[in-house]
Write an enzyme that holds these catalytic residues in place. Structure first.
Site, PDB file in Angstrom:
ATOM      1  N   ASN A 136      -9.652 -14.638  -4.211  1.00 52.26           N
ATOM      2  CA  ASN A 136      -8.856 -13.313  -4.729  1.00 52.26           C
ATOM      3  C   ASN A 136      -7.389 -13.372  -4.614  1.00 52.26           C
ATOM      4  OD1 ASN A 136      -8.208 -10.846  -6.048  1.00 52.26           O
ATOM      5  ND2 ASN A 136      -7.320 -10.299  -4.035  1.00 52.26           N
ATOM      6  N   GLY A 140      -5.110  -9.719 -17.778  1.00 55.20           N
ATOM      7  CA  GLY A 140      -5.906 -11.071 -16.967  1.00 55.20           C
ATOM      8  C   GLY A 140      -5.162 -12.044 -17.729  1.00 55.20           C
ATOM      9  N   ASN A 166      -3.794 -13.636 -15.206  1.00 59.59           N
ATOM     10  CA  ASN A 166      -4.543 -15.103 -14.136  1.00 59.59           C
ATOM     11  C   ASN A 166      -5.303 -15.548 -14.184  1.00 59.59           C
ATOM     12  OD1 ASN A 166      -2.667 -15.687 -11.323  1.00 59.59           O
ATOM     13  ND2 ASN A 166      -2.697 -13.016 -11.806  1.00 59.59           N
ATOM     14  N   VAL A 192     -12.816  -2.661  -4.693  1.00 58.51           N
ATOM     15  CA  VAL A 192     -13.389  -2.977  -3.135  1.00 58.51           C
ATOM     16  C   VAL A 192     -14.741  -4.066  -3.279  1.00 58.51           C
ATOM     17  CG1 VAL A 192     -12.955  -2.817  -0.898  1.00 58.51           C
ATOM     18  CG2 VAL A 192     -11.262  -2.066  -2.474  1.00 58.51           C
ATOM     19  N   HIS A 203      -3.848 -11.403  -4.583  1.00 53.89           N
ATOM     20  CA  HIS A 203      -2.367 -10.326  -4.555  1.00 53.89           C
ATOM     21  C   HIS A 203      -1.111 -10.926  -3.913  1.00 53.89           C
ATOM     22  CE1 HIS A 203      -2.352  -6.325  -2.950  1.00 53.89           C
ATOM     23  NE2 HIS A 203      -1.302  -7.126  -1.756  1.00 53.89           N
ATOM     24  N   GLU A 259     -14.731  -8.253   4.268  1.00 53.82           N
ATOM     25  CA  GLU A 259     -15.219  -6.823   3.872  1.00 53.82           C
ATOM     26  C   GLU A 259     -14.024  -5.518   4.125  1.00 53.82           C
ATOM     27  OE1 GLU A 259     -18.818  -6.651   6.419  1.00 53.82           O
ATOM     28  OE2 GLU A 259     -19.946  -7.915   5.196  1.00 53.82           O
ATOM     29  N   GLY A 260     -12.891  -6.344   4.276  1.00 53.32           N
ATOM     30  CA  GLY A 260     -12.241  -4.989   4.570  1.00 53.32           C
ATOM     31  C   GLY A 260     -11.099  -5.238   2.998  1.00 53.32           C
TER      32      GLY A 260
HETATM   33  C1  GAR Z   1      -1.857  -9.879 -10.436  1.00 55.24           C
HETATM   34  O1  GAR Z   1      -0.417  -9.092 -10.017  1.00 55.24           O
HETATM   35  C2  GAR Z   1      -2.875  -9.259  -9.338  1.00 55.24           C
HETATM   36  O2  GAR Z   1      -1.786  -9.684  -8.368  1.00 55.24           O
HETATM   37  C3  GAR Z   1      -2.712  -7.466  -8.639  1.00 55.24           C
HETATM   38  O3  GAR Z   1      -2.902  -7.743  -9.996  1.00 55.24           O
HETATM   39  C4  GAR Z   1      -2.712  -8.195 -11.182  1.00 55.24           C
HETATM   40  C5  GAR Z   1      -3.284  -8.568 -12.025  1.00 55.24           C
HETATM   41  O4  GAR Z   1      -2.685  -9.227 -13.211  1.00 55.24           O
HETATM   42  N1  GAR Z   1      -3.989  -8.023  -8.460  1.00 55.24           N
HETATM   43  C6  GAR Z   1      -3.951  -6.941  -7.093  1.00 55.24           C
HETATM   44  O5  GAR Z   1      -2.487  -5.888  -7.073  1.00 55.24           O
HETATM   45  C7  GAR Z   1      -5.057  -7.176  -6.113  1.00 55.24           C
HETATM   46  N2  GAR Z   1      -5.066  -6.561  -4.796  1.00 55.24           N
HETATM   47  P1  GAR Z   1      -3.406  -9.664 -14.509  1.00 55.24           P
HETATM   48  O6  GAR Z   1      -4.720  -8.764 -14.753  1.00 55.24           O
HETATM   49  O7  GAR Z   1      -2.198 -10.210 -15.719  1.00 55.24           O
HETATM   50  O8  GAR Z   1      -3.616 -10.937 -13.755  1.00 55.24           O
END
Ligand code: GAR
Length: 200
Positions: A106, A12, A14, A91, A108, A141-142
Protein backbone atom coordinates in the site's frame (compact mmCIF):
# COMPACT_ATOMS: atom_id res chain seq x y z
CA UNK A 1 7.02 -12.13 -9.10
CA UNK A 2 6.21 -9.98 -12.06
CA UNK A 3 2.45 -9.82 -12.49
CA UNK A 4 0.95 -6.87 -10.64
CA UNK A 5 -2.65 -6.43 -9.55
CA UNK A 6 -3.76 -2.86 -8.85
CA UNK A 7 -6.63 -2.05 -6.49
CA UNK A 8 -7.98 1.49 -6.67
CA UNK A 9 -11.04 3.53 -5.78
CA UNK A 10 -10.55 6.89 -7.51
CA UNK A 11 -8.25 9.05 -9.59
CA UNK A 12 -5.60 6.39 -10.14
CA UNK A 13 -2.55 8.62 -10.49
CA UNK A 14 -0.37 6.10 -8.64
CA UNK A 15 -1.62 3.34 -10.94
CA UNK A 16 -0.81 5.52 -13.96
CA UNK A 17 2.65 6.30 -12.58
CA UNK A 18 3.36 2.57 -12.17
CA UNK A 19 2.09 1.98 -15.69
CA UNK A 20 4.34 4.79 -16.95
CA UNK A 21 7.44 3.35 -15.25
CA UNK A 22 6.69 -0.04 -16.83
CA UNK A 23 6.07 1.49 -20.28
CA UNK A 24 9.35 3.42 -20.04
CA UNK A 25 11.27 0.24 -19.19
CA UNK A 26 12.14 1.43 -15.69
CA UNK A 27 10.11 -1.26 -13.92
CA UNK A 28 10.27 -4.87 -15.06
CA UNK A 29 6.70 -5.98 -14.39
CA UNK A 30 3.31 -6.10 -16.03
CA UNK A 31 -0.09 -4.99 -14.87
CA UNK A 32 -2.18 -8.16 -14.99
CA UNK A 33 -5.35 -6.63 -13.62
CA UNK A 34 -6.86 -3.40 -12.30
CA UNK A 35 -9.73 -3.75 -9.85
CA UNK A 36 -11.91 -0.90 -8.64
CA UNK A 37 -14.64 -0.98 -6.03
CA UNK A 38 -16.08 2.20 -7.61
CA UNK A 39 -17.68 1.82 -11.06
CA UNK A 40 -17.04 5.47 -11.96
CA UNK A 41 -13.43 5.64 -10.73
CA UNK A 42 -11.36 7.63 -13.26
CA UNK A 43 -8.54 5.13 -12.72
CA UNK A 44 -10.76 2.29 -13.92
CA UNK A 45 -11.68 4.22 -17.07
CA UNK A 46 -7.99 4.91 -17.78
CA UNK A 47 -7.17 1.21 -17.33
CA UNK A 48 -9.81 0.35 -19.93
CA UNK A 49 -8.50 3.02 -22.30
CA UNK A 50 -5.02 1.56 -21.94
CA UNK A 51 -6.36 -1.87 -22.83
CA UNK A 52 -5.46 -3.38 -19.47
CA UNK A 53 -7.65 -6.08 -17.89
CA UNK A 54 -9.99 -3.93 -15.79
CA UNK A 55 -12.62 -5.10 -13.35
CA UNK A 56 -15.19 -3.47 -11.13
CA UNK A 57 -16.12 -5.32 -7.96
CA UNK A 58 -18.71 -3.37 -6.01
CA UNK A 59 -19.23 -3.70 -2.29
CA UNK A 60 -22.98 -3.08 -2.55
CA UNK A 61 -25.07 -6.23 -2.31
CA UNK A 62 -22.21 -8.30 -0.89
CA UNK A 63 -21.04 -9.04 2.62
CA UNK A 64 -17.48 -7.89 3.38
CA UNK A 65 -16.18 -11.44 3.00
CA UNK A 66 -18.08 -11.99 -0.28
CA UNK A 67 -16.71 -8.68 -1.57
CA UNK A 68 -13.13 -9.55 -0.67
CA UNK A 69 -13.51 -13.08 -2.00
CA UNK A 70 -14.73 -11.67 -5.33
CA UNK A 71 -11.67 -9.40 -5.58
CA UNK A 72 -9.32 -12.23 -4.59
CA UNK A 73 -10.82 -14.50 -7.24
CA UNK A 74 -10.26 -11.87 -9.93
CA UNK A 75 -6.64 -11.45 -8.83
CA UNK A 76 -6.07 -15.21 -8.70
CA UNK A 77 -7.67 -15.68 -12.12
CA UNK A 78 -5.25 -13.07 -13.48
CA UNK A 79 -2.36 -14.93 -11.78
CA UNK A 80 -1.36 -11.79 -9.93
CA UNK A 81 1.79 -12.20 -7.87
CA UNK A 82 1.96 -8.82 -6.12
CA UNK A 83 -1.11 -6.78 -5.16
CA UNK A 84 -0.61 -3.00 -5.11
CA UNK A 85 -3.19 -0.84 -3.36
CA UNK A 86 -3.19 2.53 -5.08
CA UNK A 87 -5.76 4.78 -3.48
CA UNK A 88 -7.95 1.80 -2.56
CA UNK A 89 -10.07 3.28 0.18
CA UNK A 90 -11.19 0.16 2.01
CA UNK A 91 -9.59 -1.80 4.82
CA UNK A 92 -9.01 -5.39 3.76
CA UNK A 93 -9.87 -8.15 6.20
CA UNK A 94 -7.69 -11.01 7.44
CA UNK A 95 -9.24 -13.55 5.04
CA UNK A 96 -8.06 -11.55 2.03
CA UNK A 97 -4.65 -10.77 3.50
CA UNK A 98 -3.93 -14.41 4.28
CA UNK A 99 -4.53 -15.29 0.62
CA UNK A 100 -1.63 -13.04 -0.41
CA UNK A 101 0.96 -13.38 2.36
CA UNK A 102 3.63 -10.65 2.13
CA UNK A 103 2.31 -9.91 -1.32
CA UNK A 104 0.15 -6.82 -0.71
CA UNK A 105 1.65 -3.32 -0.79
CA UNK A 106 0.00 0.00 0.00
CA UNK A 107 1.06 3.60 -0.44
CA UNK A 108 0.09 6.13 2.18
CA UNK A 109 0.66 9.91 2.09
CA UNK A 110 2.47 10.34 5.42
CA UNK A 111 5.57 9.14 7.20
CA UNK A 112 3.99 6.21 9.00
CA UNK A 113 3.36 5.45 11.80
CA UNK A 114 2.34 9.13 11.91
CA UNK A 115 -1.09 10.00 10.56
CA UNK A 116 -2.63 6.70 9.43
CA UNK A 117 -6.15 6.58 8.04
CA UNK A 118 -7.99 9.27 6.14
CA UNK A 119 -6.80 12.82 5.34
CA UNK A 120 -3.16 12.15 6.23
CA UNK A 121 -1.98 15.47 4.77
CA UNK A 122 -4.63 17.39 6.74
CA UNK A 123 -3.57 15.55 9.91
CA UNK A 124 0.09 16.45 9.26
CA UNK A 125 -0.70 20.16 8.84
CA UNK A 126 -2.94 20.22 11.90
CA UNK A 127 -0.23 18.58 13.99
CA UNK A 128 2.37 21.12 12.88
CA UNK A 129 5.05 18.68 11.70
CA UNK A 130 7.89 20.24 9.66
CA UNK A 131 8.34 17.12 7.54
CA UNK A 132 5.84 14.71 6.11
CA UNK A 133 6.07 12.43 3.09
CA UNK A 134 4.87 9.05 1.94
CA UNK A 135 5.30 5.41 2.86
CA UNK A 136 5.04 2.15 0.96
CA UNK A 137 4.32 -0.70 3.34
CA UNK A 138 3.15 -4.29 3.43
CA UNK A 139 -0.51 -4.57 4.27
CA UNK A 140 -1.32 -6.37 7.49
CA UNK A 141 -4.55 -6.62 9.42
CA UNK A 142 -4.36 -3.10 10.88
CA UNK A 143 -4.87 0.29 9.25
CA UNK A 144 -1.67 1.46 7.52
CA UNK A 145 0.30 -0.57 10.05
CA UNK A 146 2.34 -3.21 8.19
CA UNK A 147 6.14 -3.39 7.80
CA UNK A 148 7.63 -0.42 5.96
CA UNK A 149 9.24 -1.00 2.56
CA UNK A 150 10.20 2.57 1.57
CA UNK A 151 9.66 6.16 2.62
CA UNK A 152 10.26 9.59 1.15
CA UNK A 153 10.41 12.85 3.09
CA UNK A 154 8.67 16.06 2.00
CA UNK A 155 9.22 19.33 3.93
CA UNK A 156 6.13 21.20 5.08
CA UNK A 157 6.10 24.91 4.13
CA UNK A 158 4.54 27.68 6.21
CA UNK A 159 2.14 28.55 3.40
CA UNK A 160 1.13 24.95 2.66
CA UNK A 161 -2.52 24.05 2.35
CA UNK A 162 -3.75 20.48 2.36
CA UNK A 163 -3.82 20.66 -1.43
CA UNK A 164 -0.30 22.03 -1.95
CA UNK A 165 1.21 19.57 0.52
CA UNK A 166 -0.71 16.67 -1.03
CA UNK A 167 0.50 17.67 -4.50
CA UNK A 168 4.18 17.70 -3.45
CA UNK A 169 3.81 14.40 -1.62
CA UNK A 170 2.13 12.90 -4.69
CA UNK A 171 5.20 13.65 -6.83
CA UNK A 172 7.23 11.54 -4.40
CA UNK A 173 4.56 8.81 -4.30
CA UNK A 174 4.80 8.40 -8.06
CA UNK A 175 8.54 7.76 -7.83
CA UNK A 176 8.59 5.82 -4.57
CA UNK A 177 5.93 3.24 -5.40
CA UNK A 178 7.74 1.95 -8.48
CA UNK A 179 11.03 1.81 -6.55
CA UNK A 180 9.39 -0.14 -3.74
CA UNK A 181 7.74 -2.57 -6.17
CA UNK A 182 11.08 -3.15 -7.91
CA UNK A 183 12.73 -3.81 -4.57
CA UNK A 184 10.11 -6.37 -3.54
CA UNK A 185 10.14 -8.06 -6.97
CA UNK A 186 13.93 -8.34 -6.85
CA UNK A 187 13.52 -10.51 -3.77
CA UNK A 188 16.77 -9.57 -2.04
CA UNK A 189 15.08 -8.78 1.26
CA UNK A 190 13.80 -10.42 4.39
CA UNK A 191 11.75 -9.33 7.34
CA UNK A 192 13.39 -9.21 10.75
CA UNK A 193 10.32 -8.54 12.85
CA UNK A 194 8.95 -5.38 11.29
CA UNK A 195 12.25 -4.41 9.66
CA UNK A 196 12.76 -5.01 5.96
CA UNK A 197 16.44 -5.77 5.58
CA UNK A 198 18.62 -6.51 2.59
CA UNK A 199 19.85 -10.09 2.03
CA UNK A 200 23.64 -10.22 2.00
C1 GAR B 1 -2.72 8.89 -2.78
O1 GAR B 1 -2.23 10.08 -2.22
C2 GAR B 1 -2.52 7.74 -1.81
O2 GAR B 1 -1.31 7.83 -1.08
C3 GAR B 1 -3.70 7.90 -0.90
O3 GAR B 1 -4.76 8.22 -1.76
C4 GAR B 1 -4.25 8.91 -2.89
C5 GAR B 1 -4.73 8.18 -4.13
O4 GAR B 1 -4.41 8.92 -5.27
N1 GAR B 1 -3.96 6.73 -0.17
C6 GAR B 1 -4.40 6.72 1.09
O5 GAR B 1 -4.66 7.73 1.72
C7 GAR B 1 -4.58 5.34 1.69
N2 GAR B 1 -4.78 5.42 3.10
P1 GAR B 1 -4.43 8.23 -6.69
O6 GAR B 1 -5.81 7.57 -6.85
O7 GAR B 1 -4.27 9.38 -7.64
O8 GAR B 1 -3.30 7.24 -6.75
Amino acid sequence: MRRLGILLSGRGSNFLAIHGHIAAGRLDAEIAGVVSDQPDAPGLARARELGLPAFCVERAGRTKSEFEDAIARVLEAQAVELVCLAGFMRVLGPGFIRRFPQRILNIHPSLLPAFPGLHAQRQALAHGVRFSGCTVHFVDEGVDSGPIVAQAVVPVRDDDTEETLAARILVEEHRLYAEAIAKILAGRWFLDGRRLLEKK
